[in-house]
Design a protein around this motif. Structure first.
Motif, short mmCIF file in Angstrom:
data_model
loop_
_atom_site.label_atom_id
_atom_site.label_comp_id
_atom_site.label_asym_id
_atom_site.label_seq_id
_atom_site.Cartn_x
_atom_site.Cartn_y
_atom_site.Cartn_z
N GLU A 1 0.83 -1.21 0.00
CA GLU A 1 0.00 0.00 0.00
C GLU A 1 0.87 1.26 0.00
O GLU A 1 0.65 2.20 -0.76
CB GLU A 1 -0.91 0.04 1.24
CG GLU A 1 -1.84 -1.14 1.40
CD GLU A 1 -2.77 -1.30 0.22
OE1 GLU A 1 -3.17 -0.30 -0.38
OE2 GLU A 1 -3.09 -2.46 -0.11
N CYS B 1 3.02 1.77 -3.31
CA CYS B 1 2.27 2.26 -4.47
C CYS B 1 1.92 3.73 -4.32
O CYS B 1 1.98 4.50 -5.27
CB CYS B 1 1.01 1.44 -4.66
SG CYS B 1 1.37 -0.25 -5.13
N LYS C 1 1.34 1.70 -10.09
CA LYS C 1 0.45 0.54 -9.95
C LYS C 1 1.28 -0.62 -9.43
O LYS C 1 2.45 -0.78 -9.81
CB LYS C 1 -0.14 0.19 -11.32
CG LYS C 1 -1.22 -0.86 -11.28
CD LYS C 1 -1.73 -1.11 -12.69
CE LYS C 1 -2.66 -2.30 -12.77
NZ LYS C 1 -4.00 -2.06 -12.23
N LEU C 2 0.67 -1.44 -8.57
CA LEU C 2 1.39 -2.60 -8.05
C LEU C 2 1.72 -3.53 -9.21
O LEU C 2 0.84 -3.89 -10.00
CB LEU C 2 0.53 -3.31 -7.01
CG LEU C 2 1.20 -4.43 -6.21
CD1 LEU C 2 2.35 -3.88 -5.38
CD2 LEU C 2 0.19 -5.12 -5.31
N TYR D 1 -0.34 -7.62 -9.67
CA TYR D 1 -1.25 -7.83 -8.54
C TYR D 1 -1.63 -9.31 -8.39
O TYR D 1 -1.50 -9.90 -7.33
CB TYR D 1 -2.49 -6.96 -8.77
CG TYR D 1 -3.61 -7.10 -7.78
CD1 TYR D 1 -3.76 -6.20 -6.73
CD2 TYR D 1 -4.57 -8.11 -7.91
CE1 TYR D 1 -4.81 -6.30 -5.83
CE2 TYR D 1 -5.62 -8.23 -7.01
CZ TYR D 1 -5.73 -7.32 -5.97
OH TYR D 1 -6.77 -7.43 -5.09
N THR E 1 7.84 -2.94 -8.88
CA THR E 1 6.88 -1.84 -8.76
C THR E 1 7.58 -0.49 -8.70
O THR E 1 7.06 0.52 -9.16
CB THR E 1 6.02 -2.05 -7.50
OG1 THR E 1 5.40 -3.32 -7.59
CG2 THR E 1 4.96 -0.97 -7.37
N SER F 1 -4.01 9.11 -2.00
CA SER F 1 -4.02 7.67 -2.21
C SER F 1 -5.37 7.23 -2.78
O SER F 1 -6.34 7.98 -2.72
CB SER F 1 -3.74 6.99 -0.86
OG SER F 1 -3.56 5.62 -1.04
N TYR G 1 -4.94 0.41 -7.36
CA TYR G 1 -3.60 0.96 -7.61
C TYR G 1 -3.51 1.71 -8.94
O TYR G 1 -2.51 1.65 -9.62
CB TYR G 1 -2.56 -0.16 -7.55
CG TYR G 1 -2.59 -0.89 -6.23
CD1 TYR G 1 -2.28 -0.22 -5.05
CD2 TYR G 1 -2.97 -2.23 -6.15
CE1 TYR G 1 -2.35 -0.86 -3.83
CE2 TYR G 1 -3.03 -2.88 -4.93
CZ TYR G 1 -2.72 -2.19 -3.78
OH TYR G 1 -2.78 -2.82 -2.57
#
Lengths: 246, 575
Positions: free
Chosen positions: B284, B287, B293-294, B297, B353, B523, B551
């Motif tokens: 979290e 990112c 973006k992760l 995922y 990432t 966020s 994300y």
């Protein structure tokens, strides 16, 4: 690398040290690569005014391969480590070479008892030599040990042998070692399993001796009426010589 | 189920209008956030006790036999009790309550966009049992003959009989406390899984769930699946201790090794139970502050599931030399080394990432990145130990100790600090001071390595664990070794002193910190939609609706570099 910290004292110590080194090189290579890449990313992609981050999903085939391919390589390294491990493990813990001598080791809260076979070389006879916290062995001799515990779990650990084996109450566990003549002298034996109040003081000393030293020690600890003629003769001769030299 | 949860909250909401007393608001609350805080503060208080214990026994190791300031002379029994309860506290009373219970409680309803847990009263019960377990554990330190000192693994038959362990009251109380704690987390775990599966905001599909929530859910499943044998073992052990049965006593036909199987069948998955939420926290934070973006995922998600499944097949690597059939080592070495694959996939994806990101190094991000770096050391040092051939030598040495502290400290300390600095604005509505945060960061990370790097060397030199005075062993009594021990202890003291800025920063920021906006970090996830701090019921009358994954940072053709999950697509067209 380990031999720089603790001398190699048994026939299988070099195998364990080699395995340790191979793992160190393989893991070290990957660690430096990954850690270096990590630091490089942190440095290169630090926030700069006017530069927007990229949108990368990691879901395209090419991106997935970037993660996957290193894993086939890591898997390859794992296989190398595994195969070597199997050989080392077999040599140390599964294989049981024909013993020249046997020794019985009994752990209890908080002392080690050792039963040496004595001059007849047979364990469980009248001339066995029992000691507390002192194990006397002959270098270059294949030993089989019988490990027992009378109360709780203990663990018989001899760092110079690279050997460790838990002792379990109610069981006899067998193992083996063969000391090298490069480690003639006195060494630590530690209890390596938490065994209560004085666990931290449950040490013993290992005396690795030359055949001559060992014979002397046996002779000195065997009551006269149990000495066989030949041994008695040699010892008298030796002591005479000693007297002469002295 | 979401509707049911809504109704519950509305009913509770009516109570709110009657001006709740201090007791009903903070002590007997069913509000998931308050329960999360209860777990958080209990966990932090226990961390102080566990940290103090480590200070005392590290002082004894550095200066054997001398009087330790604030404690006195450490007897062998006291030393055993301190190391045993340091381990017990740090795993069961710090890592578990903070990472799983505090974060799970606080974050899950907020991040999946509902107003509370689906079983709020069970949730309250969970904390109450946990509090009881805490009291029992602390009481066990003060009973006659002292607290339990048979190591946190509590191997039988040492732990089973007072004549062996010398603590007729300490040992059963310790066991009772651990068992109660486990019950508390079983109840909590049911809640986390049920809530996440049933009470998600409208539009939130399984792949839209933020990674930290997934990780807590997977960890809860792992915990619930692995803990059964341990509870059974604990009951048997309790009977052995208190009723004189002989489940683990070989003299009467029991098997002392059985306990090790039951314990480690739980004990190894437990590592991943605490690891996964920590990795979720890092995902979290990473990112958000890399505006990325992760990476992968689904790959991370499936790897963590694979990791969880594999973790059930590795337990006997703790028992290579414990007298189980040596041939078992072939199997368990293989599974153990295989586990390096999913862990490495996750770590690689995390590092990937960062690629192409725009990384801002504020305090939460620094801690998150330190987690990755330090955990990498912890992870790779496991390879030596997973190889049974080397483990013959390294088993139960300080090498093991340093290895697992390089996993547990990043998990239970570094990731927890990252989480506190990151979610503090949401928890308490104010910002923490970033400069003091950075001082705290460097004052934690540098001495942390100063403690444990020397211990790798000592372990490789054959120094075993749980020994109160190494002067008892001539080969370990050399001055060089003692210097390393003193260096480690000195580093620990520096680390402890640098926690003072954290606590001061925490307390001062609660009252005087800069007021936090709803979304101070810009966020995407739903907790940032709620007011800071969120009121009882979280989002007010209207629950958020989810339109996308968590994300979507730096999406091309968008002016803003973030795209909250609840922002309708039309809003995007307007911007």
């Amino acid at each position: 690398m380990l031999e720089k910290l603790v001398p190699r004292g048994s026939t299988y110590a070099a195998d364990i040290d080699l395995l340790f080194d191979v793992i160190t090189y393989l893991v070290g290579f990957w660690f430096i690569l990954v850690f270096g890449f990590f630091l490089y990313c942190l440095f290169r992609f630090r926030r700069k005014a006017g530069v927007k981050a990229q949108y990368i999903t990691g879901e395209t085939h090419k991106q997935k391969m970037a993660i996957e391919v290193p894993h086939y390589l890591i898997l390859g390294c794992d296989v190398v480590i595994l195969i070597m491990t199997f050989f080392v493990w077999h040599k140390v813990k599964i294989d049981m070479p024909t013993p020249d001598e046997e020794v019985r080791i009994v752990a209890q809260q908080w002392a080690w008892s050792f039963y040496h076979a004595g001059q007849d070389g047979i364990l469980g006879t009248e001339d066995d030599i029992a000691t507390v916290n002192e194990l006397h062995i002959k270098a270059g001799t294949q030993y089989k040990f019988h490990l027992e515990a009378t109360d709780v779990m203990h663990s018989f650990s001899v760092p110079i042998f690279r050997l460790k084996q838990d002792a379990i109450p109610g069981r006899i566990i067998y193992g083996h070692f063969n000391a090298l003549d490069t480690v003639i002298g006195e060494w630590d034996i530690q209890c390596a399993e938490m065994c209560g109040y004085m666990h931290g003081g449950m040490g013993a000393r290992l005396f690795v001796e030359t055949p001559e030293q060992h014979a002397e020690w046996i002779a000195a600890n065997t009551p006269d009426h149990l000495k066989t003629a030949s041994i008695a003769a040699t010892t008298t001769q030796e002591s005479k010589e000693d007297a002469k030299n002295g | 189920m979401a509707e049911v949860a809504t109704q519950t909250a509305h009913q509770d909401g009516h109570h709110d209008h009657e001006e709740p007393s201090f007791w009903s608001k903070y002590v007997f609350s069913t509000d998931h956030k308050i329960i999360g805080f209860q777990y958080l503060f209990t966990g932090l208080a226990m961390a102080i006790i566990g940290g103090f214990f480590s200070y005392v026994f590290r002082m004894q190791l550095a200066f054997p036999g001398s009087s330790v300031p604030f404690y006195g002379v450490v007897s062998p029994a006291a030393y055993n009790m301190l190391i045993t309860n340091h381990g017990t506290i740090m795993i069961f009373w710090v890592a578990m309550p903070v990472l799983i219970a505090a974060l799970g409680n606080f974050l899950i309803p907020l991040m999946i966009g509902c107003d509370d847990m689906v079983f709020p009263k069970l949730n309250r019960l969970s904390y109450q049992i946990f509090l009881l377990s805490t009291i029992v554990l602390i009481a066990s330190f003060f009973v006659p003959q002292g607290g339990f000192g048979g190591a946190w693994t509590s191997y039988t038959p040492l732990s089973a009989k007072a004549e062996y362990n010398g603590t007729p009251f300490g040992a059963p109380l310790w066991l009772l406390a651990v068992t109660l704690e486990i019950v508390a987390f079983l109840i909590g775990g049911i809640n986390f899984i049920t809530t996440t599966m049933n009470a998600r905001a409208k539009g939130m599909k399984l792949y839209d769930i933020p990674m930290v929530v997934w990780m807590i859910v997977i960890a809860s499943i792992l915990f619930m699946a692995s803990v059964g044998p341990l509870v059974a073992g604990a009951v048997m052990l309790f009977f052995d201790q208190v009723l004189g049965t002989s489940f683990f006593d070989p003299a009467a036909g029991g098997d002392p090794v059985l306990w090790q199987h039951l314990f480690w069948f739980f004990g190894h998955p437990e590592v991943y139970v605490v690891l996964l939420p920590a990795m979720g926290v890092v995902a979290e934070i990473m990112c958000t502050f890399a505006r990325k973006k992760l990476f992968g995922y689904k790959m991370i998600l499936y790897s963590s599931v694979g990791l969880g499944i594999l973790s059930f097949f590795v337990w006997a690597h703790h028992q290579f030399i414990s007298g189980v059939d040596p041939r078992a080592a072939y199997l368990f070495t293989t599974t153990t080394l295989l586990i390096s694959i999913p862990v490495a996939i996750m770590l690689f994806a995390f590092i990937a990432t960062l690629w192409g990101g725009s990384i801002k190094f504020n305090t939460p991000m620094l801690f998150a990145m330190a987690f990755l770096g330090e955990f990498l050391i912890g992870g790779v040092t496991g390879i030596w130990l997973g190889s049974s051939g080397v483990d013959v030598y390294l088993h139960d040495t300080y090498f093991v100790l340093a290895h697992f502290h390089y996993t547990f400290v990043p998990i239970a300390v570094i990731a927890v600090f990252a989480a506190i600095y990151y979610w503090f604005p949401k928890m308490f509505g104010r910002m923490m001071n970033d400069t003091w945060g950075k001082i705290h960061f460097w004052g934690t990370i540098i001495p942390f390595n100063g403690i444990f790097l020397p211990l790798f060397v000592l372990g490789a030199s054959g120094q075993h664990r749980r020994i109160y005075n190494f002067q008892n062993f001539p080969d370990l009594a050399s001055e060089n070794f003692q210097d390393l021990r003193i260096f480690a202890t000195g580093s620990l003291i520096v680390l402890i002193l640098f926690q003072i800025p954290f606590f001061v920063n925490f307390i001062v920021s609660l009252k005087r910190g800069e007021k936090a906006s709803r979304n101070p970090w810009k966020s995407n996830t739903l907790e940032w939609v709620a007011p800071s701090p969120p009121p009882h019921g979280n989002f007010g009358d209207e629950l958020p609706v989810v339109y996308r994954g968590p994300y979507e940072y730096s999406v091309e053709d968008r002016e803003e570099d973030y795209w909250p999950q609840n922002q309708p697509p039309q809003a995007a067209a307007r911007s």
